[in-house]
Design a protein around this motif. Sequence first.
Motif, mmCIF file in Angstrom:
data_model
loop_
_atom_site.group_PDB
_atom_site.id
_atom_site.type_symbol
_atom_site.label_atom_id
_atom_site.label_comp_id
_atom_site.label_asym_id
_atom_site.label_seq_id
_atom_site.Cartn_x
_atom_site.Cartn_y
_atom_site.Cartn_z
ATOM 1 N N UNK A 163 5.459 16.974 11.373
ATOM 2 C CA UNK A 163 5.836 17.692 12.580
ATOM 3 C C UNK A 163 7.088 18.523 12.426
ATOM 4 N N UNK A 164 7.915 18.173 11.458
ATOM 5 C CA UNK A 164 9.174 18.891 11.268
ATOM 6 C C UNK A 164 8.983 20.308 10.745
ATOM 7 N N UNK A 165 7.783 20.618 10.249
ATOM 8 C CA UNK A 165 7.529 21.980 9.778
ATOM 9 C C UNK A 165 7.857 23.005 10.858
ATOM 10 N N UNK A 166 7.468 22.693 12.077
ATOM 11 C CA UNK A 166 7.660 23.641 13.172
ATOM 12 C C UNK A 166 9.135 23.935 13.404
ATOM 13 N N UNK A 167 9.970 22.902 13.301
ATOM 14 C CA UNK A 167 11.410 23.087 13.497
ATOM 15 C C UNK A 167 11.976 24.007 12.424
ATOM 16 N N UNK A 179 1.428 11.997 0.205
ATOM 17 C CA UNK A 179 2.507 11.189 -0.354
ATOM 18 C C UNK A 179 3.248 10.378 0.709
ATOM 19 N N UNK A 180 3.191 10.779 1.979
ATOM 20 C CA UNK A 180 4.047 10.188 3.006
ATOM 21 C C UNK A 180 3.536 8.842 3.498
ATOM 22 N N UNK A 181 4.435 7.888 3.778
ATOM 23 C CA UNK A 181 4.035 6.634 4.438
ATOM 24 C C UNK A 181 3.684 6.915 5.891
ATOM 25 N N UNK A 182 2.742 6.137 6.418
ATOM 26 C CA UNK A 182 2.240 6.425 7.769
ATOM 27 C C UNK A 182 3.322 6.333 8.839
ATOM 28 N N UNK A 183 4.316 5.452 8.639
ATOM 29 C CA UNK A 183 5.365 5.282 9.641
ATOM 30 C C UNK A 183 6.142 6.571 9.860
ATOM 31 N N UNK A 184 6.293 7.361 8.813
ATOM 32 C CA UNK A 184 7.102 8.575 8.894
ATOM 33 C C UNK A 184 6.275 9.850 8.728
ATOM 34 N N UNK A 185 4.950 9.710 8.603
ATOM 35 C CA UNK A 185 4.107 10.872 8.330
ATOM 36 C C UNK A 185 4.155 11.887 9.467
ATOM 37 N N UNK A 198 0.841 -1.197 0.000
ATOM 38 C CA UNK A 198 0.000 0.000 0.000
ATOM 39 C C UNK A 198 0.879 1.250 0.000
ATOM 40 N N UNK A 199 0.398 2.314 -0.632
ATOM 41 C CA UNK A 199 1.148 3.572 -0.676
ATOM 42 C C UNK A 199 1.475 4.069 0.725
ATOM 43 N N UNK A 200 0.604 3.771 1.687
ATOM 44 C CA UNK A 200 0.844 4.186 3.076
ATOM 45 C C UNK A 200 2.014 3.453 3.716
ATOM 46 N N UNK A 201 2.446 2.341 3.127
ATOM 47 C CA UNK A 201 3.469 1.509 3.768
ATOM 48 C C UNK A 201 4.765 1.412 2.975
ATOM 49 N N UNK A 202 4.921 2.207 1.926
ATOM 50 C CA UNK A 202 6.154 2.129 1.132
ATOM 51 C C UNK A 202 7.323 2.712 1.927
ATOM 52 N N UNK A 203 8.527 2.199 1.717
ATOM 53 C CA UNK A 203 9.705 2.795 2.370
ATOM 54 C C UNK A 203 9.943 4.215 1.829
ATOM 55 N N UNK A 204 10.595 5.011 2.627
ATOM 56 C CA UNK A 204 10.933 6.365 2.187
ATOM 57 C C UNK A 204 11.938 6.293 1.043
ATOM 58 N N UNK A 205 11.658 7.008 -0.040
ATOM 59 C CA UNK A 205 12.572 7.020 -1.177
ATOM 60 C C UNK A 205 12.985 8.457 -1.510
ATOM 61 N N UNK A 206 13.703 8.639 -2.612
ATOM 62 C CA UNK A 206 14.210 9.959 -2.971
ATOM 63 C C UNK A 206 13.080 10.931 -3.279
ATOM 64 N N UNK A 207 11.985 10.433 -3.807
ATOM 65 C CA UNK A 207 10.863 11.322 -4.103
ATOM 66 C C UNK A 207 10.268 11.888 -2.814
ATOM 67 N N UNK A 208 10.104 11.041 -1.785
ATOM 68 C CA UNK A 208 9.619 11.535 -0.491
ATOM 69 C C UNK A 208 10.527 12.644 0.036
ATOM 70 N N UNK A 209 11.829 12.414 -0.066
ATOM 71 C CA UNK A 209 12.798 13.393 0.433
ATOM 72 C C UNK A 209 12.684 14.703 -0.334
ATOM 73 N N UNK A 210 12.479 14.606 -1.659
ATOM 74 C CA UNK A 210 12.339 15.821 -2.458
ATOM 75 C C UNK A 210 11.098 16.617 -2.049
ATOM 76 N N UNK A 211 9.953 15.945 -1.923
ATOM 77 C CA UNK A 211 8.725 16.634 -1.533
ATOM 78 C C UNK A 211 8.881 17.252 -0.150
#
Length: 458
Positions: free
Chosen positions: A168-172, A157-163, A29-42
């Motif tokens: 939350x990192x926006x605040x930082x 776009x984010x997987x739930x494990x890292x969503x 499922x899209x919610x469970x994919x590992x983080x890839x370069x596209x996630x990092x770019x977004x």
Amino acid sequence: MSYDSAAATAASPSASKIAKPLPSSERIALDDVPVNRFHIKIAGLTFGAHLTEGYAIGTIGYALTSLSQQIQLSPSEMGMIGGSTLVGIFFGSLLFGRLSDIVGRKNIFLYSFIIITLAAFGQFFAETALQLTLMRFLIGVGMGGDFSVGHTILAEFSPRKHRGTLLGSFSVIWTVGYVIANVIGLSYGESAPDAWRWLLASAGIPALIILLLRIGTPESPRWLLSKGRKVEAEAIVLKYFGPNVRLDGKIETHAHSGYSRLFQPDLIRRTLFNCLFFTCLVIPYFAIYTFLPLILKIMGLNEGFGTDFMLNTMLVVGAVLGIWLTIKLPRRVFLIASFAVTAAALALLALLPQSATVAMILLFSAFTLTLSAVSNLVGVFPAECFPTEVRACGVGLAVAASRLGSAAGTYFLPISMATLGFSPTIFILSAILIAGMLVSIAWAPETKQLTLNQACGN
């Protein structure tokens, strides 16, 4: 390659032979994919936006000091310039939040930064208070659009494990941008008669970089699916995540759409919760830190730069700590406990005599650290609480409500200090935090372990 051609390619027999996808039941499922370069770019594009926004807001305080030496400003004009960005965010969040749900995420993701970039550079050419107010207002409109769609597109776009971590990192990042503005403003804000022009316009440089990097960002497949454009949605998933990833979700139609949909029986509690908890958090945040020098003076803690520096450091440390707590703690527990700690810290602060310097510093530090940490959740809950067809509307409404509350709190705090005094004013802010805690106890959902569809009740 266009989306239509990508979709056709994905659907063609030759493409399926090359990709050799697994059966749908065996795909990830899209919610469970590992983080890839596209996630990092977004994530990088959204983080860079918040860095720019924190910087742009942080520059105005130091620019006004230099500006007032060139243009005679009345108190009302200073207030107008200072508050115009917040007003712009209010309107931009409502406008672009709705548009994003109608025309798509990628368009607003790009157009919002066109507005920010042009208005940021436009500040350099302002000759009157009204012209500068207009530029600051337009920056706020762009920011409102980016707040509503940036959180939305990253969540989708984010997987739930890292969503939670990513949102939350926006605040930082925002806090880092704000602190950078403070350092530059303190160092160069009065170095020349036109220093204010260069200081304000410098926000256009990172804005332009982010704008250029955003060109070519794909549409959210979840949004496409919600609009019945399943082939295009699957083509994007195939292109950026591979043939063995599936897009979960379904096409739903409702009698109501837009903001009216948010107040239907199945969503109204989510809507009220996000608007109220967000507002209750930011009223004390903006009110206290806008007038921090005044408050420290009243408390007798304004001797030297030490206390101010320590509290600004606590803002950054708290924001980083908040990421870790978002990972480790359930969302509800983190939010409710933080409301309780910050409310108690302010109430005790109001009760202490001015002579209790050490205790005051410790309580103020605890308040700052905790409030900064829990502020991570303002990027998490709204994006997780609403279904795809109104997610940007929900985020936009929550942002708009929070900025309206923060503007009101910032306006009334000095009036309350002058009429009621320090302790009653701090008690009022504590009561606002208690109200946020009660709202969270009653209505906060627990979304940490859920897929985005499950979190939204789909």
